[in-house]
Design a protein around this motif. Sequence first.
Motif, PDB file in Angstrom:
ATOM      1  N   LYS A   1       0.826  -1.200   0.000  1.00 10.21           N
ATOM      2  CA  LYS A   1       0.000   0.000   0.000  1.00 10.21           C
ATOM      3  C   LYS A   1       0.866   1.259   0.000  1.00 10.21           C
ATOM      4  CE  LYS A   1      -3.826   1.999   2.658  1.00 10.21           C
ATOM      5  NZ  LYS A   1      -4.722   1.774   3.805  1.00 10.21           N
ATOM      6  N   LYS A   2       0.465   2.241  -0.833  1.00  8.91           N
ATOM      7  CA  LYS A   2       1.106   3.548  -0.843  1.00  8.91           C
ATOM      8  C   LYS A   2       0.058   4.620  -0.581  1.00  8.91           C
ATOM      9  CE  LYS A   2       4.785   2.476  -4.196  1.00  8.91           C
ATOM     10  NZ  LYS A   2       5.382   2.864  -5.499  1.00  8.91           N
ATOM     11  N   LYS A   3       0.497   5.710   0.032  1.00 10.55           N
ATOM     12  CA  LYS A   3      -0.381   6.851   0.248  1.00 10.55           C
ATOM     13  C   LYS A   3       0.378   8.128  -0.093  1.00 10.55           C
ATOM     14  CE  LYS A   3      -3.234   5.035   4.058  1.00 10.55           C
ATOM     15  NZ  LYS A   3      -3.568   5.208   5.501  1.00 10.55           N
TER      16      LYS A   3
ATOM     17  N   ILE B   1       4.304   4.593   5.346  1.00 12.05           N
ATOM     18  CA  ILE B   1       3.007   4.904   5.942  1.00 12.05           C
ATOM     19  C   ILE B   1       2.833   4.038   7.193  1.00 12.05           C
ATOM     20  CG2 ILE B   1       1.962   5.594   3.754  1.00 12.05           C
ATOM     21  CD1 ILE B   1       0.666   2.846   3.580  1.00 12.05           C
ATOM     22  N   PRO B   2       1.939   4.409   8.124  1.00  9.64           N
ATOM     23  CA  PRO B   2       1.808   3.663   9.388  1.00  9.64           C
ATOM     24  C   PRO B   2       1.564   2.170   9.214  1.00  9.64           C
ATOM     25  CG  PRO B   2       0.595   5.718   9.494  1.00  9.64           C
ATOM     26  CD  PRO B   2       1.072   5.597   8.081  1.00  9.64           C
TER      27      PRO B   2
ATOM     28  N   ILE C   1      -3.598   3.876  11.758  1.00 12.00           N
ATOM     29  CA  ILE C   1      -3.903   2.820  10.787  1.00 12.00           C
ATOM     30  C   ILE C   1      -5.307   2.992  10.219  1.00 12.00           C
ATOM     31  CG2 ILE C   1      -4.479   0.355  10.620  1.00 12.00           C
ATOM     32  CD1 ILE C   1      -2.041  -0.226  12.300  1.00 12.00           C
ATOM     33  N   TYR C   2      -5.404   2.909   8.903  1.00 13.91           N
ATOM     34  CA  TYR C   2      -6.706   2.974   8.237  1.00 13.91           C
ATOM     35  C   TYR C   2      -6.670   2.039   7.033  1.00 13.91           C
ATOM     36  CZ  TYR C   2     -10.646   4.623   5.478  1.00 13.91           C
ATOM     37  OH  TYR C   2     -11.806   4.679   4.738  1.00 13.91           O
ATOM     38  N   VAL C   3      -7.595   1.099   6.989  1.00 11.97           N
ATOM     39  CA  VAL C   3      -7.657   0.135   5.893  1.00 11.97           C
ATOM     40  C   VAL C   3      -8.988   0.293   5.181  1.00 11.97           C
ATOM     41  CG1 VAL C   3      -7.615  -2.301   5.257  1.00 11.97           C
ATOM     42  CG2 VAL C   3      -6.161  -1.492   7.119  1.00 11.97           C
ATOM     43  N   ASP C   4      -8.950   0.732   3.926  1.00  8.74           N
ATOM     44  CA  ASP C   4     -10.187   0.867   3.158  1.00  8.74           C
ATOM     45  C   ASP C   4     -10.408  -0.376   2.296  1.00  8.74           C
ATOM     46  OD1 ASP C   4      -8.438   1.101   1.021  1.00  8.74           O
ATOM     47  OD2 ASP C   4      -8.553   3.279   0.958  1.00  8.74           O
TER      48      ASP C   4
ATOM     49  N   PRO D   1      -3.416  -9.298   8.680  1.00  5.71           N
ATOM     50  CA  PRO D   1      -2.080  -9.170   9.289  1.00  5.71           C
ATOM     51  C   PRO D   1      -1.990  -8.024  10.292  1.00  5.71           C
ATOM     52  CG  PRO D   1      -2.044  -8.580   6.953  1.00  5.71           C
ATOM     53  CD  PRO D   1      -3.350  -9.225   7.208  1.00  5.71           C
ATOM     54  N   LEU D   2      -2.739  -6.945  10.078  1.00  6.14           N
ATOM     55  CA  LEU D   2      -2.699  -5.843  11.038  1.00  6.14           C
ATOM     56  C   LEU D   2      -3.364  -6.235  12.355  1.00  6.14           C
ATOM     57  CD1 LEU D   2      -3.356  -2.735   8.762  1.00  6.14           C
ATOM     58  CD2 LEU D   2      -1.280  -3.256  10.041  1.00  6.14           C
ATOM     59  N   LYS D   3      -4.389  -7.081  12.305  1.00  4.34           N
ATOM     60  CA  LYS D   3      -5.002  -7.586  13.545  1.00  4.34           C
ATOM     61  C   LYS D   3      -3.991  -8.399  14.352  1.00  4.34           C
ATOM     62  CE  LYS D   3      -9.843  -7.756  12.101  1.00  4.34           C
ATOM     63  NZ  LYS D   3     -10.999  -8.621  11.766  1.00  4.34           N
ATOM     64  N   LEU D   4      -3.231  -9.251  13.646  1.00  6.68           N
ATOM     65  CA  LEU D   4      -2.220 -10.048  14.334  1.00  6.68           C
ATOM     66  C   LEU D   4      -1.071  -9.169  14.832  1.00  6.68           C
ATOM     67  CD1 LEU D   4      -2.081 -13.218  12.063  1.00  6.68           C
ATOM     68  CD2 LEU D   4      -2.807 -13.126  14.444  1.00  6.68           C
ATOM     69  N   ALA D   5      -0.702  -8.160  14.041  1.00  7.29           N
ATOM     70  CA  ALA D   5       0.357  -7.243  14.481  1.00  7.29           C
ATOM     71  C   ALA D   5      -0.045  -6.547  15.776  1.00  7.29           C
ATOM     72  CB  ALA D   5       0.637  -6.213  13.382  1.00  7.29           C
ATOM     73  N   LYS D   6      -1.288  -6.100  15.855  1.00  5.98           N
ATOM     74  CA  LYS D   6      -1.773  -5.441  17.076  1.00  5.98           C
ATOM     75  C   LYS D   6      -1.731  -6.409  18.259  1.00  5.98           C
ATOM     76  CE  LYS D   6      -4.818  -2.142  14.745  1.00  5.98           C
ATOM     77  NZ  LYS D   6      -6.225  -1.743  14.484  1.00  5.98           N
TER      78      LYS D   6
END
Length: 365
Positions: A140-142, A184-185, A233-236, A245-250
């Motif tokens: 992902k890029k922003k 990005i975060p 963190i924002y996932v659209d 993966p972000l759930k597991l990272a948290k």
Amino acid sequence: MDKVLFTFEHCYIDKNLFNGDEEYFKEFEKVCKELNEKQKINFLFTTNGIKLNQYVGLIQIKDKYLEILPKIYADENCQSDPNKIKEGREILTKMLLIYLDIDPKDVKIANLDYDKYYLWDIYILIFANLVDDIIKKGLKKKYVRVRKNSKYLKGRLIVPQQIRKNLFNKERFYVEYEELSLDIPENRILKTTLYILQRKAISNEVKKHIKNLLFILDEIPLSTNIYSDLKKIYVDRTFDYYSYPLKLAKLFLSNLAFKPLSPNLKDTEEINSLLFDMNKLFEKFVAYQLKDKYNLPVETQEQKYYLIRQDKFILKPDIVIRRNNKIYILDTKWKKISQDVKDISQADLYQMLSYATVYLSLIHI
């Protein structure tokens, strides 16, 4: 003494588990007291040892790990054969993913070797494989705002800074512009988690897998403020494959007693536990099975009605199913039930009677 030790929920732990090593047992005792205090884990300290109660997962004691598996895979003496341990790891992994709202079918956990890998490495490997999937699908890029003293005039010239920095340097321009960036975060959190887990993995194979991923993510910096990045963190929908993966990272990062991080993360303290209430895991597991296998309209932890007063005594059944003008109430209990009625507590029966009384009255309104 083995690198990984095994036990089961509700078992008693004494120094015999550590081959009589008093030093390891004292360290385990210290960790359990900290868990009781900081995470409200209700381990019991008795003359027989430390009773683990309803918690499953992992506890780190110095350089060793204690796997706590579901009690149904042990006998009355808290003993089990290797095949049962493998089975316990597999079902616990599936339950944990469901508890985190991660569909096990999407993670392909059936392909994992539960004989080859310990529970800790299984969790790490699942996360690493999900990050690998992200890399294959596209990182992902922003657009991020960049301010720099540049050789080229790009974007907007920042006049005050231009005067201050470049009054006598006509070849530089202090500018501000936006550019697409991997810094990005979301990406920083994933890389930082991989970096930490590489040091924590037991299997050299898992460590090598993470090392390869970190090489690919080389241009992404590590997080210097995990708290701040987690909040950003924002996932659209276009990047929903970041969600798991972000759930597991948290999950991993929430079990770090970390200080403000330096870029090399040397100030990060050790993870000492990944523990879960087996009752809550089982409740979500049952709800998932009802939805997945029987396509039932399941509501969990419904809080619509009261037993007596509107401001107190709220009813909160584990599972409510409304179908064909009928209401089904399920209250999940993680218990070993024999043919003896004494295994069913009177309080559990009263609880179900309360649900039945209130919900039955609703049908007839």
